[in-house]
Write an enzyme that holds these catalytic residues in place. Sequence first.
Site, PDB file in Angstrom:
ATOM      1  N   GLU A 161      37.286  43.498  52.781  1.00 31.54           N
ATOM      2  CA  GLU A 161      38.659  43.931  52.538  1.00 31.54           C
ATOM      3  C   GLU A 161      39.570  42.978  53.315  1.00 31.54           C
ATOM      4  O   GLU A 161      39.587  42.995  54.537  1.00 31.54           O
ATOM      5  CB  GLU A 161      38.813  45.396  52.977  1.00 31.54           C
ATOM      6  N   SER A 162      40.290  42.156  52.575  1.00 28.44           N
ATOM      7  CA  SER A 162      41.056  41.085  53.217  1.00 28.44           C
ATOM      8  C   SER A 162      42.097  41.595  54.212  1.00 28.44           C
ATOM      9  O   SER A 162      42.321  40.972  55.249  1.00 28.44           O
ATOM     10  CB  SER A 162      41.719  40.209  52.155  1.00 28.44           C
ATOM     11  N   CYS A 194      35.767  35.649  47.802  1.00 33.17           N
ATOM     12  CA  CYS A 194      36.503  36.872  47.463  1.00 33.17           C
ATOM     13  C   CYS A 194      37.601  37.184  48.505  1.00 33.17           C
ATOM     14  O   CYS A 194      38.634  36.529  48.508  1.00 33.17           O
ATOM     15  CB  CYS A 194      35.518  38.019  47.280  1.00 33.17           C
ATOM     16  N   ARG A 247      45.524  39.504  43.993  1.00 37.22           N
ATOM     17  CA  ARG A 247      44.517  40.433  44.546  1.00 37.22           C
ATOM     18  C   ARG A 247      44.113  41.483  43.532  1.00 37.22           C
ATOM     19  O   ARG A 247      44.924  41.884  42.713  1.00 37.22           O
ATOM     20  CB  ARG A 247      45.129  41.186  45.731  1.00 37.22           C
ATOM     21  N   ILE A 305      33.558  41.621  42.486  1.00 35.68           N
ATOM     22  CA  ILE A 305      33.757  42.981  42.998  1.00 35.68           C
ATOM     23  C   ILE A 305      35.218  43.123  43.432  1.00 35.68           C
ATOM     24  O   ILE A 305      35.632  42.528  44.429  1.00 35.68           O
ATOM     25  CB  ILE A 305      32.823  43.281  44.190  1.00 35.68           C
ATOM     26  N   ARG A 306      35.982  43.879  42.685  1.00 37.31           N
ATOM     27  CA  ARG A 306      37.430  44.041  42.949  1.00 37.31           C
ATOM     28  C   ARG A 306      38.019  42.680  43.359  1.00 37.31           C
ATOM     29  O   ARG A 306      38.716  42.547  44.364  1.00 37.31           O
ATOM     30  CB  ARG A 306      37.678  45.105  44.025  1.00 37.31           C
ATOM     31  N   HIS A 322      30.939  36.380  44.216  1.00 32.27           N
ATOM     32  CA  HIS A 322      30.053  36.468  45.396  1.00 32.27           C
ATOM     33  C   HIS A 322      28.725  35.756  45.153  1.00 32.27           C
ATOM     34  O   HIS A 322      27.755  36.407  44.746  1.00 32.27           O
ATOM     35  CB  HIS A 322      29.734  37.936  45.694  1.00 32.27           C
ATOM     36  N   GLU A 327      26.653  34.960  47.244  1.00 31.29           N
ATOM     37  CA  GLU A 327      25.661  35.470  48.212  1.00 31.29           C
ATOM     38  C   GLU A 327      24.975  36.738  47.702  1.00 31.29           C
ATOM     39  O   GLU A 327      24.012  37.198  48.302  1.00 31.29           O
ATOM     40  CB  GLU A 327      26.329  35.702  49.580  1.00 31.29           C
TER      41      GLU A 327
HETATM   42  N1  GLN Z   1      39.670  43.609  46.865  1.00 29.46           N
HETATM   43  C1  GLN Z   1      39.386  42.988  48.118  1.00 29.46           C
HETATM   44  C2  GLN Z   1      40.653  42.535  48.810  1.00 29.46           C
HETATM   45  O1  GLN Z   1      41.682  42.605  48.275  1.00 29.46           O
HETATM   46  C3  GLN Z   1      38.435  41.828  47.951  1.00 29.46           C
HETATM   47  C4  GLN Z   1      37.112  42.307  47.403  1.00 29.46           C
HETATM   48  C5  GLN Z   1      35.916  41.538  47.842  1.00 29.46           C
HETATM   49  O2  GLN Z   1      35.936  40.741  48.794  1.00 29.46           O
HETATM   50  N2  GLN Z   1      34.819  41.814  47.196  1.00 29.46           N
HETATM   51  O3  GLN Z   1      40.592  42.103  49.913  1.00 29.46           O
END
Ligand code: GLN
Length: 189
Positions: free
Chosen positions: A48-49, A79, A106, A133-134, A169, A171
């Site tokens: 989560e940034s 990400c 984002r 992922i998101r 990702h 990884e």
């Molecule tokens: N949605 C996350 C963000 O805004 C990033 C998602 C992720 O790193 N998989 O920070």
Amino acid sequence: MQIGILALQGAFAEHGAILDQLGVDHFEIRNREHLHLPFDGLIIPGGESTVIGKLLTELQMMEPIKQEIEHGLPVFGTCAGLLLLSKKIEGENALGFGTMDILAKRNAYGRQLGSFFTKDEFKGIGKIPMTFIRAPYIVQTSDNVEVLAVSDSKIVAARQDNQLVTAFHPELTSDTRIHNFFVQMIETS
Ligand code: GLN
């Protein structure tokens, strides 16, 4: 070669597992003191940034890392890591180092398509698996940024000199080629 993996929050352990497969030494960077250990490259993981950005500021790690990147430290952001390196975020203030000349969006794929998997071309490597992922994507790049992958007409990987970012990702797959690409970036830096 030694790679530091920022390990404040998110999917940092998975990066270590891929580096193990490549036989590259690595360690987790959890606080400011760890920045004094020698390392040749830095991985900023997904997560989560906003949380990682807040922790970097609280732990007084934002400025020292930013300076290292500006002085040429090879860095690979996935990400949330991409978002932390972005100079601009659509509709929000920059969240982190802001060292890369890109505009990112984002949670760009909306709620329905929050997470998905695809395969697409990565410049110089070929078709690679991509787990989102998101995820963000890159809306705009400056001339000094090389676009490395486009998926569904969206920029999902790019490089600017010592900085490499992917919206997906690598990884989280068993494919080690993107990490190997980063290792080669370090070797030639
Ligand atoms: N949605 C996350 C963000 O805004 C990033 C998602 C992720 O790193 N998989 O920070």
